[in-house]
Write a protein that holds these residues in place. Structure first.
Motif, PDB file in Angstrom:
ATOM      1  N   HIS A  59      20.086 -62.415 -91.384  1.00 60.26           N
ATOM      2  CA  HIS A  59      19.443 -61.528 -90.431  1.00 60.26           C
ATOM      3  C   HIS A  59      19.636 -62.144 -89.049  1.00 60.26           C
ATOM      4  O   HIS A  59      19.877 -63.340 -88.935  1.00 60.26           O
ATOM      5  CB  HIS A  59      17.949 -61.408 -90.749  1.00 60.26           C
ATOM      6  N   ASN A  69      15.873 -55.319 -92.750  1.00 57.75           N
ATOM      7  CA  ASN A  69      15.447 -54.081 -92.104  1.00 57.75           C
ATOM      8  C   ASN A  69      15.412 -52.875 -93.038  1.00 57.75           C
ATOM      9  O   ASN A  69      15.014 -51.793 -92.630  1.00 57.75           O
ATOM     10  CB  ASN A  69      16.386 -53.724 -90.942  1.00 57.75           C
ATOM     11  N   ARG A  95      26.483 -60.578 -87.196  1.00 62.64           N
ATOM     12  CA  ARG A  95      25.801 -59.712 -88.170  1.00 62.64           C
ATOM     13  C   ARG A  95      26.336 -59.881 -89.596  1.00 62.64           C
ATOM     14  O   ARG A  95      25.557 -60.048 -90.526  1.00 62.64           O
ATOM     15  CB  ARG A  95      25.872 -58.250 -87.712  1.00 62.64           C
ATOM     16  N   SER A 114      24.041 -50.191 -87.397  1.00 59.85           N
ATOM     17  CA  SER A 114      25.316 -50.903 -87.526  1.00 59.85           C
ATOM     18  C   SER A 114      25.283 -51.873 -88.702  1.00 59.85           C
ATOM     19  O   SER A 114      26.318 -52.164 -89.296  1.00 59.85           O
ATOM     20  CB  SER A 114      25.708 -51.609 -86.232  1.00 59.85           C
ATOM     21  N   ARG A 115      24.103 -52.383 -89.050  1.00 58.72           N
ATOM     22  CA  ARG A 115      24.013 -53.206 -90.268  1.00 58.72           C
ATOM     23  C   ARG A 115      24.382 -52.374 -91.498  1.00 58.72           C
ATOM     24  O   ARG A 115      25.128 -52.815 -92.369  1.00 58.72           O
ATOM     25  CB  ARG A 115      22.591 -53.729 -90.468  1.00 58.72           C
ATOM     26  N   SER A 171      16.801 -51.053 -82.929  1.00 57.12           N
ATOM     27  CA  SER A 171      18.220 -51.079 -82.583  1.00 57.12           C
ATOM     28  C   SER A 171      18.991 -51.994 -83.532  1.00 57.12           C
ATOM     29  O   SER A 171      18.463 -52.992 -84.007  1.00 57.12           O
ATOM     30  CB  SER A 171      18.416 -51.562 -81.146  1.00 57.12           C
ATOM     31  N   GLY A 172      20.203 -51.637 -83.804  1.00 56.36           N
ATOM     32  CA  GLY A 172      21.056 -52.512 -84.612  1.00 56.36           C
ATOM     33  C   GLY A 172      21.023 -52.217 -86.097  1.00 56.36           C
ATOM     34  O   GLY A 172      21.905 -52.643 -86.823  1.00 56.36           O
ATOM     35  N   VAL A 215      14.403 -47.325 -93.326  1.00 50.85           N
ATOM     36  CA  VAL A 215      14.728 -48.548 -92.569  1.00 50.85           C
ATOM     37  C   VAL A 215      13.785 -48.707 -91.384  1.00 50.85           C
ATOM     38  O   VAL A 215      13.139 -47.746 -90.950  1.00 50.85           O
ATOM     39  CB  VAL A 215      16.193 -48.506 -92.054  1.00 50.85           C
ATOM     40  N   ASP A 216      13.729 -49.933 -90.850  1.00 51.97           N
ATOM     41  CA  ASP A 216      12.984 -50.164 -89.612  1.00 51.97           C
ATOM     42  C   ASP A 216      13.639 -49.355 -88.498  1.00 51.97           C
ATOM     43  O   ASP A 216      14.865 -49.365 -88.362  1.00 51.97           O
ATOM     44  CB  ASP A 216      13.009 -51.650 -89.231  1.00 51.97           C
ATOM     45  N   ASN A 217      12.798 -48.682 -87.727  1.00 56.21           N
ATOM     46  CA  ASN A 217      13.315 -47.879 -86.619  1.00 56.21           C
ATOM     47  C   ASN A 217      13.545 -48.789 -85.416  1.00 56.21           C
ATOM     48  O   ASN A 217      12.720 -48.859 -84.519  1.00 56.21           O
ATOM     49  CB  ASN A 217      12.294 -46.768 -86.304  1.00 56.21           C
ATOM     50  N   ARG A 231       8.013 -56.092 -94.378  1.00 51.80           N
ATOM     51  CA  ARG A 231       7.935 -55.062 -95.425  1.00 51.80           C
ATOM     52  C   ARG A 231       9.262 -54.878 -96.153  1.00 51.80           C
ATOM     53  O   ARG A 231       9.289 -54.431 -97.282  1.00 51.80           O
ATOM     54  CB  ARG A 231       7.440 -53.752 -94.838  1.00 51.80           C
ATOM     55  N   GLY A 232      10.374 -55.236 -95.498  1.00 49.93           N
ATOM     56  CA  GLY A 232      11.683 -55.035 -96.116  1.00 49.93           C
ATOM     57  C   GLY A 232      12.237 -56.285 -96.774  1.00 49.93           C
ATOM     58  O   GLY A 232      13.385 -56.314 -97.183  1.00 49.93           O
TER      59      GLY A 232
END
Lengths: 168, 567
Positions: free
Chosen positions: B129, A69, B124, A17-18, A13-14, A9-11, B182-183
């Motif tokens: 997103h 993410n 969320r 929790s996603r 915040s948040g 995952v992207d490093n 990328r994701g």
């Protein structure tokens, strides 16, 4: 069934929790969760262990794939893999048990991290069964505190993991 | 490169993105954005809504009518939480709404500052997103990404949270031309092996059926769908969200399926040997909710852009991940020039079902039936208006009786079923299509949930018609109470209602009231041809029920067709 899921995952915040939100939205519990940076500081690896209906887990994995993410998801459950967990255990060390604790630590190849007047702090790495067995043996001696990392896992061979967008 | 503050970057990026209308309400932390907005008035129209939920439905209606993202701008806290119903509505129906909220300055985040709420946390689960922008210079990139994510793949809402210090901060304006994530890489083209398999199944099928959904509209696949259906002579049914994607007057169209679908459509699903689902997600209202009894004799092909819809409700035999239009084109290319169809028996059977139990009504007596009003409206407008319905009985009757010809002319809250959606969404739709007749069809219950937007419509001198079916009840609630709760009409009756004609007039709109069946047609004609915002209040029979109906959990062939079936 118990599932071990690996996510890149992207490093930022948040993201956690996603990821966790997908489980809580279905009333699912996460058994263990481990997050840390990878070689690429912009990417984190999450290893997540959960117990649940296969059908719902496969839905959750598809939803992971949809997340902006989430770069990559693999369900390692049916893959040949290595799994390890680390635990820190603070155990009561009385005169008559001090030697026995060290003997057991030696058998399990645990390390002694801290020696005090009343306690030893041990470090053990292994799969879940080994960690549980060690804890089970120390339990009668008086465990004061434990901290477990949760499982981290990898596929056994460097085979390509499923890319996003692949059909099921 | 120009230096500017975040507020200016906001508008520069909107303009770069091709956005020309924003629906919103000013307040605390976005005041600077509103302050600089006057400089951009010639390029960006701001529509001042009266409630942020209204603004969000407007943006949603705009997106559904135009296919372009709808934009909301509002402040933090209550304003942001007010958008949540609108965001969730857009998400359930795959509508690209992009919401920009103000936020407390970064150092105050999490301090329970005045009008602070955790917008990111709250939205969320109902956005595709969302972004909390932390640096002024990141704002254009976050905005570009937000629009890209919202409008590609399966369209969905995205929220961008802009703290006050980001709005006030100054930096170089850098708007990226391209976005690369990328994701996030939506798949457009279908897997060729799967497509070949599907074509093989289609050529072999004896009783095939196309099950079209809203995805056909978002991917603008109507032309391809029509060619595909005609070349293979396959009957077409549609979910609520798919209405308009295929012309209702085409002989292959067999009306909506599902809980209130036509007898012929539901029987066709039940008896079909091949269901070809395109851009639909087998929602419980479309399938009757009994997934085990759904289409028991059929193999199922499922074409969808969202992998998480595959095997979610119905386990399918041939999934194809991709964009509906692209996949239909790919399939058309693989069709042989000569196709043995032999559809006579199957189409004949469907035709027989259509004749056995047509959707109908009998307008006799002195009470006006809503079905009659919708049917009359469909005739008067020749099925060419944009109809924005609200939620409830009238919504189902619009779906059953209005003969939609074109995509993006039927707008309704299908997935979330948001009462109060219709009227503000109609305002948004009219901004998107000023050339079209836009008509909001609503009930007395649903109109009361966002009637404050009358002010917005009048303020913008809109040519917008509202047909309010007044039965003094939450009609669909009353229907369920009639059918499943022994007529215990708990809290479904309104003892007090406003005088809707006077209400409209008090906002500067025009109002007219219709109380007799013989006046319906002439009054509708009069109201529809009167310039401006016109509210037509039609006093309708509260005892009319929507049929057919599949009771929750029923199979598609287990329909209640009329009062005599209830006993």
């Amino acid at each position: 069934m118990r599932h071990t899921i690996s996510l890149f995952v992207d490093n930022e915040s948040g993201v956690l929790s996603r990821v966790a939100g997908l489980f809580s939205a279905r009333g699912f519990n996460i058994e263990s969760l481990n997050v840390a940076e990878t070689m690429d500081p912009e990417t984190s690896r999450i290893t997540l262990v959960t117990e649940g209906d296969d059908f719902i887990i496969s839905q959750i994995i598809k939803r992971f794939n949809n997340m902006v993410n989430v770069i990559n998801v693999t369900d390692l459950t049916d893959e040949p893999r290595v799994e390890r967990e680390m635990v820190l255990i603070r155990v009561e060390a009385k005169d008559k048990t001090r030697a026995e604790i060290l003997r057991m630590a030696d058998i399990f190849r645990a390390k002694v991290l801290d020696v005090g007047q009343k306690t030893y702090t041990l470090e053990l790495t292994g799969d879940k069964e080994k960690v549980n067995a060690f804890i089970g043996l120390l339990l009668p001696l008086g465990i004061k505190e434990i901290a477990r990392t949760g499982t981290v896992a990898m596929e056994r061979e460097a085979k390509p993991s499923k890319k996003k967008g692949d059909k099921k | 490169m120009a230096r500017m503050i975040g507020a200016d970057m906001f508008f520069e990026t909107l303009i770069h993105q091709g956005i020309d209308v924003v629906f919103g309400i000013p307040g605390g932390y976005v005041l600077k954005v509103y302050d600089v907005m006057t400089k951009y008035e010639d390029r960006i129209k701001h529509v001042l809504a009266r409630h942020e939920q209204g603004a969000t439905h407007m943006a949603d209606g705009y997106a559904r009518a135009s296919g372009k993202p709808g934009v909301v701008l509002c402040t933090s806290g209550p304003a942001a939480t007010n958008t949540v119903t609108g965001i969730a509505t857009a998400q359930m129906d795959s509508s690209p709404v992009v919401v920009f909220t103000g936020q407390v300055p970064l150092p105050y985040l999490g301090s329970d500052a005045f009008q602070e709420a955790d917008h990111i946390g709250i939205t969320r689960p109902c956005t595709k997103h969302n972004y909390l922008v932390r640096r002024t210079r990141d704002l254009p990139l976050a905005m570009k990404e937000a629009f890209y994510i919202a409008s590609t793949g399966r369209p969905s809402p995205v929220l961008v949270d802009m703290p006050k210090d980001v709005i006030l901060g100054e930096d170089e304006l850098v708007i990226p031309e391209k976005v690369s994530l990328r994701g996030y890489k939506p798949v457009m083209k279908g897997n060729i092996a799967q497509i070949k398999k599907a074509v093989g199944m289609i050529l072999k099928a004896k009783r095939p059926l196309i099950f079209g959904g809203g995805g056909l509209i978002w991917s603008e696949a109507s032309e391809e769908l029509k060619t595909f259906a005609h070349r293979l002579e396959i009957p077409v049914t549609s979910t609520l969200m798919g209405l308009g994607s295929y012309p209702a007057d085409d002989p292959l169209f067999i009306s909506m399926l599902g809980m209130h679908g036509s007898y012929a459509a539901n029987m066709a699903v039940h008896e079909s040997d091949l269901v070809i689902s395109i851009g639909a997600r087998f929602d419980d209202r479309a399938t009757g909710g009994n997934f085990e009894k759904f289409a028991p004799y059929a193999k199922i092909i499922h074409i969808d852009i969202d992998p998480s819809t595959i095997d979610k409700n119905i386990v399918v035999h041939c999934p194809i991940l991709g964009d509906a239009k692209t996949v239909l084109k790919q399939m058309l290319e693989l069709l042989p020039s000569e196709i043995k169809k032999n559809r006579k028996k199957w189409l004949g059977q469907i035709n027989k079902w259509e004749r056995e139990h047509p959707i109908g009504y009998e307008q006799n007596g002195d009470k006006i039936l809503t079905t009659y009003v919708v049917d009359t409206l469909s005739n008067i407008t020749k099925g060419e208006a944009i109809i924005v319905s609200d939620v409830g009985q009238h919504q189902m009757w619009v779906a059953q009786f209005y003969k939609f010809k074109y995509p993006r002319t039927h707008i309704t809250s299908g997935g979330l079923g948001t009462m109060g959606f219709g009227f503000p969404a109609a305002i948004g739709a009219k901004f998107a299509r000023p050339d079209k007749q836009v008509i909001c069809v609503c009930g007395d219950g649903s109109f009361q949930m966002n009637m404050q937007e009358l002010a917005t419509a009048v303020e913008n001198q809109m040519d917008l018609k509202i047909i309010l079916m007044n039965n003094r009840h939450h009609g669909m609630v009353r229907q369920w109470q009639t059918m499943f709760f022994d007529g215990n009409y708990s809290a479904s009756y309104f003892k007090v209602l406003p005088d809707f004609v006077k209400l409209a007039e008090s906002f500067g709109a025009k109002g007219l009231k219709v109380e007799r069946p013989e006046d319906v047609e002439s009054s509708l004609r009069e109201g529809l041809s009167t310039e401006g915002v016109v509210l037509m209040e039609i006093m309708v029979d509260c005892e009319e029920l929507v049929y057919p109906m599949i009771a929750p959990g029923g199979a598609m062939n287990e329909m209640i067709l009329g009062a005599s079936d209830i006993a």
